[in-house]
Design an enzyme around this catalytic site. Structure first.
Site, mmCIF file in Angstrom:
data_model
loop_
_atom_site.group_PDB
_atom_site.id
_atom_site.type_symbol
_atom_site.label_atom_id
_atom_site.label_comp_id
_atom_site.label_asym_id
_atom_site.label_seq_id
_atom_site.Cartn_x
_atom_site.Cartn_y
_atom_site.Cartn_z
ATOM 1 N N LYS A 19 0.898 -1.195 0.102
ATOM 2 C CA LYS A 19 0.081 -0.101 -0.153
ATOM 3 C C LYS A 19 0.844 1.153 -0.100
ATOM 4 C CE LYS A 19 -1.817 -1.539 3.993
ATOM 5 N NZ LYS A 19 -1.366 -3.013 3.891
ATOM 6 N N GLY A 56 3.265 -0.925 8.737
ATOM 7 C CA GLY A 56 4.630 -0.700 8.346
ATOM 8 C C GLY A 56 4.626 -0.293 6.732
ATOM 9 N N HIS A 57 4.878 0.751 6.430
ATOM 10 C CA HIS A 57 4.620 1.063 4.837
ATOM 11 C C HIS A 57 5.993 1.264 4.332
ATOM 12 C CE1 HIS A 57 -0.015 1.633 5.181
ATOM 13 N NE2 HIS A 57 0.302 0.676 5.526
ATOM 14 N N GLN A 105 -3.088 -2.155 6.912
ATOM 15 C CA GLN A 105 -3.723 -3.466 7.234
ATOM 16 C C GLN A 105 -4.446 -3.884 6.067
ATOM 17 O OE1 GLN A 105 -4.703 -1.236 10.211
ATOM 18 N NE2 GLN A 105 -2.625 -1.762 10.749
HETATM 19 P P1 GDP Z 1 2.288 -2.141 3.092
HETATM 20 O O1 GDP Z 1 2.220 -2.372 4.601
HETATM 21 O O2 GDP Z 1 1.078 -2.684 2.390
HETATM 22 O O3 GDP Z 1 2.806 -0.709 2.622
HETATM 23 O O4 GDP Z 1 3.549 -3.156 2.644
HETATM 24 P P2 GDP Z 1 4.942 -3.251 3.168
HETATM 25 O O5 GDP Z 1 5.699 -2.256 2.880
HETATM 26 O O6 GDP Z 1 4.904 -3.842 4.514
HETATM 27 O O7 GDP Z 1 5.336 -4.679 2.543
HETATM 28 C C1 GDP Z 1 5.673 -4.984 1.036
HETATM 29 C C2 GDP Z 1 7.179 -5.023 0.579
HETATM 30 O O8 GDP Z 1 7.100 -5.260 -0.679
HETATM 31 C C3 GDP Z 1 7.975 -3.660 0.812
HETATM 32 O O9 GDP Z 1 9.220 -4.141 1.341
HETATM 33 C C4 GDP Z 1 8.022 -3.021 -0.496
HETATM 34 O O10 GDP Z 1 9.401 -2.172 -0.655
HETATM 35 C C5 GDP Z 1 8.181 -4.361 -1.318
HETATM 36 N N1 GDP Z 1 7.532 -4.029 -2.774
HETATM 37 C C6 GDP Z 1 6.351 -3.305 -2.946
HETATM 38 N N2 GDP Z 1 6.369 -3.664 -4.163
HETATM 39 C C7 GDP Z 1 6.877 -4.724 -4.561
HETATM 40 C C8 GDP Z 1 7.058 -5.267 -6.067
HETATM 41 O O11 GDP Z 1 6.368 -4.856 -6.937
HETATM 42 N N3 GDP Z 1 8.197 -6.053 -6.158
HETATM 43 C C9 GDP Z 1 9.244 -6.477 -5.176
HETATM 44 N N4 GDP Z 1 10.224 -7.179 -5.210
HETATM 45 N N5 GDP Z 1 8.964 -5.776 -3.842
HETATM 46 C C10 GDP Z 1 7.907 -5.073 -3.760
HETATM 47 P P1 IMO Z 2 0.291 -2.881 7.212
HETATM 48 O O1 IMO Z 2 -0.384 -1.628 7.182
HETATM 49 C C1 IMO Z 2 0.279 -6.933 8.459
HETATM 50 C C2 IMO Z 2 -1.425 -7.850 12.209
HETATM 51 C C3 IMO Z 2 -0.732 -8.309 13.280
HETATM 52 C C4 IMO Z 2 -1.715 -9.297 14.072
HETATM 53 C C5 IMO Z 2 -3.113 -8.547 13.976
HETATM 54 C C6 IMO Z 2 -3.215 -7.758 15.092
HETATM 55 O O2 IMO Z 2 1.778 -2.634 7.249
HETATM 56 O O3 IMO Z 2 -0.309 -3.691 6.174
HETATM 57 P P2 IMO Z 2 -2.491 -5.441 16.179
HETATM 58 O O4 IMO Z 2 -1.109 -5.054 16.501
HETATM 59 O O5 IMO Z 2 -3.047 -4.665 15.070
HETATM 60 O O6 IMO Z 2 -3.485 -5.738 17.256
HETATM 61 O O7 IMO Z 2 -2.278 -6.927 15.430
HETATM 62 O O8 IMO Z 2 -3.076 -7.828 13.115
HETATM 63 N N1 IMO Z 2 -1.329 -6.792 11.617
HETATM 64 C C7 IMO Z 2 -0.791 -6.530 10.382
HETATM 65 N N2 IMO Z 2 -0.419 -7.447 9.560
HETATM 66 N N3 IMO Z 2 0.414 -5.737 8.206
HETATM 67 C C8 IMO Z 2 -0.077 -4.722 8.861
HETATM 68 O O9 IMO Z 2 -0.117 -3.551 8.641
HETATM 69 C C9 IMO Z 2 -0.634 -5.016 10.277
HETATM 70 N N4 IMO Z 2 -1.234 -4.438 11.244
HETATM 71 C C10 IMO Z 2 -1.611 -5.509 12.173
HETATM 72 O O10 IMO Z 2 0.384 -9.079 12.713
HETATM 73 O O11 IMO Z 2 -1.789 -10.489 13.225
HETATM 74 MG MG MG Z 3 3.551 -3.283 6.060
#
Ligand code: GDP
Ligand code: IMO
Ligand code: MG
Length: 426
Positions: free
Chosen positions: A16, A40-41, A222
């Site tokens: 996201k 964590g984005h 999430q």
């Molecule tokens: P979010 O929580 O939905 O913002 O996603 P996260 O940042 O937690 O996890 C997504 C992971 O995938 C991050 O490490 C990004 O840098 C990585 N990522 C996003 N898009 C791509 C992609 O198209 N290919 C690869 N290899 N990594 C990606």
């Molecule tokens: P983003 O925005 C992945 C999960 C936790 C746990 C459950 C409840 O990066 O996609 P909490 O601390 O919210 O009470 O935990 O939800 N969880 C996530 N898993 N990405 C997240 O956020 C999450 N935020 C919460 O791992 O299973």
């Molecule tokens: Mg994340």
């Protein structure tokens, strides 16, 4: 279209942050409406990586207004740390606004989150231990502290006194010493003073922007399967990551939501406990985990890996209003002989195409797969849909058919530039 909701369609971490950053180049406003620093984005700009927790992913664009809306739960100490880290990396020209109605995460929320988890033993949820659940519980219990009160010293002291009367009793029940009111007050009033300049009525701000015709992104946190209403309860978070919740959690009318982009990995991941029908283990899971760097941004836990699940994606589409998909991390699947898509579940010998409501049933379902041929090519530099390997195109088309949703974007790498736009929806 002036408004777009970016929403996680699986169990979070779908990418996201990357897509919000991608669109925020042309956005006037980016709003985070729920959750907190459980999110964590990750954003990669010209090879430089940033991890955001509570701050919207539009923060890198000096012109974009970044809003933390009323539905969020905000840890002021962590928020300031996040902001200072960005500033130390040169992100000093930004616009930030925090809702006076957002709730504040305080030290007892984090302590209680850990205690509930340890008392649940084998039935623990696997939370991020950031105090998210206890803070939302206090909100529902009407003993939460909102930003508007937090930034007023007198009001904060009174509210903290009231809350601690109950919270300290709760801690005592767990055998933990009570917390000292003045210690918390003195530490947190300093954070409040620093945050005060950002706090306002963000509902007014968003409506003003809508009336001006501004382009607004709602950055989900999430994913639908972690929704308190529609997710795999009780293994969920404590808020609703759906587009349906966006108007409530940001103080705007539902009619202002134009499009909802479901962010979806080309496979599935999950952190924390709970049923996961398409989960895979062994070498195949390790291959995907290592290529996708599937370790949590917040807790560094290895993410559980599975094939893509069209049954749950279809469910997410129905309950949350998704009308386009962004297919992420497609590059990670390169090098596999075959790729599977779950299109039905088998429950007690019967094929079903819905997500059962109870965990017991969901734990019993077996995925029914369709197998598609894989591809070997490195696709990380492909710029157009037509340039993708034929088997990758066929995989995308099949997914569109099974989820009844058009794929508007394809992501072939973490960088902003590694994005293939098929349709212009924002
Ligand atoms: P979010 O929580 O939905 O913002 O996603 P996260 O940042 O937690 O996890 C997504 C992971 O995938 C991050 O490490 C990004 O840098 C990585 N990522 C996003 N898009 C791509 C992609 O198209 N290919 C690869 N290899 N990594 C990606
Ligand atoms: P983003 O925005 C992945 C999960 C936790 C746990 C459950 C409840 O990066 O996609 P909490 O601390 O919210 O009470 O935990 O939800 N969880 C996530 N898993 N990405 C997240 O956020 C999450 N935020 C919460 O791992 O299973
Ligand atoms: Mg994340």
């Amino acid at each position: 279209m002036p408004t777009l909701v970016i929403e996680g369609s699986q169990w979070g971490d779908e990418g996201k942050g990357k897509i919000t950053d991608y669109y925020s180049q042309g956005a006037d406003v980016v709003v985070r409406s729920q959750g907190g620093n459980n999110a964590g984005h990750t954003i990669t700009i010209n090879g430089e990586k940033f991890a955001l927790r509570s701050i919207p992913s539009g923060i890198f664009n000096p012109k974009t207004k970044n809003i933390l809306a009323n539905g969020m739960v905000i840890n002021p100490k962590q928020l300031l740390e996040e902001l200072h880290t960005l500033e130390s990396r040169g992100i000093t020209d930004y616009k930030l606004y925090i809702s006076n109605r957002a709730h504040v995460v305080l030290p007892y929320h984090e302590i209680l989150d850990g205690l509930y988890e340890s008392f649940k033993g084998n039935h623990k949820i696997g939370t991020t231990k950031r105090g998210i659940g206890p803070c939302y519980s206090d909100k529902a219990n009407r003993i939460g502290i909102r930003m508007g009160s937090f930034i007023d010293e007198d009001e904060f002291l009174v509210a903290l006194d009231e809350a601690l009367k109950i919270k300290n009793e709760e801690l005592r029940m767990f055998g933990i010493s009570p917390l000292d009111k003045m210690e918390i007050f003195n530490e947190y009033k300093a954070y409040a003073m620093e945050i005060k300049k950002f706090v306002c009525d963000t509902s007014i701000l968003i409506e003003d922007e809508i009336e001006k015709g501004s382009k607004i992104l709602f950055e989900g946190a999430q994913g639908v399967m972690l929704c308190i209403e529609h997710g795999t309860y009780p293994y969920v978070t404590s808020s609703s990551p759906t587009a349906s919740a966006v108007p409530l959690d940001s103080g705007i009318a539902p009619r202002y939501i134009d499009n909802v982009l479901g962010i979806c990995k080309a496979y599935t991941t999950r952190v924390g406990e709970g049923a996961f029908p398409t989960e895979i283990e062994g070498n195949l899971a390790s291959y995907i985990r290592e290529r996708g760097h599937e370790y949590g941004t917040v807790t560094k836990r290895p993410r559980r890996i599975g094939w893509i699940d069209a049954v749950s994606l279809n469910y997410a589409r129905r309950v949350s209003g998704i009308n386009y998909l962004a297919l992420m991390l497609l590059d990670v699947l390169s090098g596999l002989d075959e790729i599977k898509i779950c299109y039905k579940y088998e429950l007690d010998g019967k094929a079903i195409d819905y997500v059962p409501s109870t965990i017991k049933e969901l734990e019993r379902v077996k995925p029914i797969y369709l197998t598609m041929p894989g591809w070997n090519d490195d696709i990380t530099n492909i710029k157009k849909f037509e340039g993708l390997p034929e088997n990758a195109k066929a995989y995308i088309k099949k997914l569109e058919e099974l989820t009844k949703t058009k794929v508007a974007l394809i992501s072939v790498g973490p960088d902003r530039k590694q994005t293939i736009e098929i349709m212009n929806i924002f």
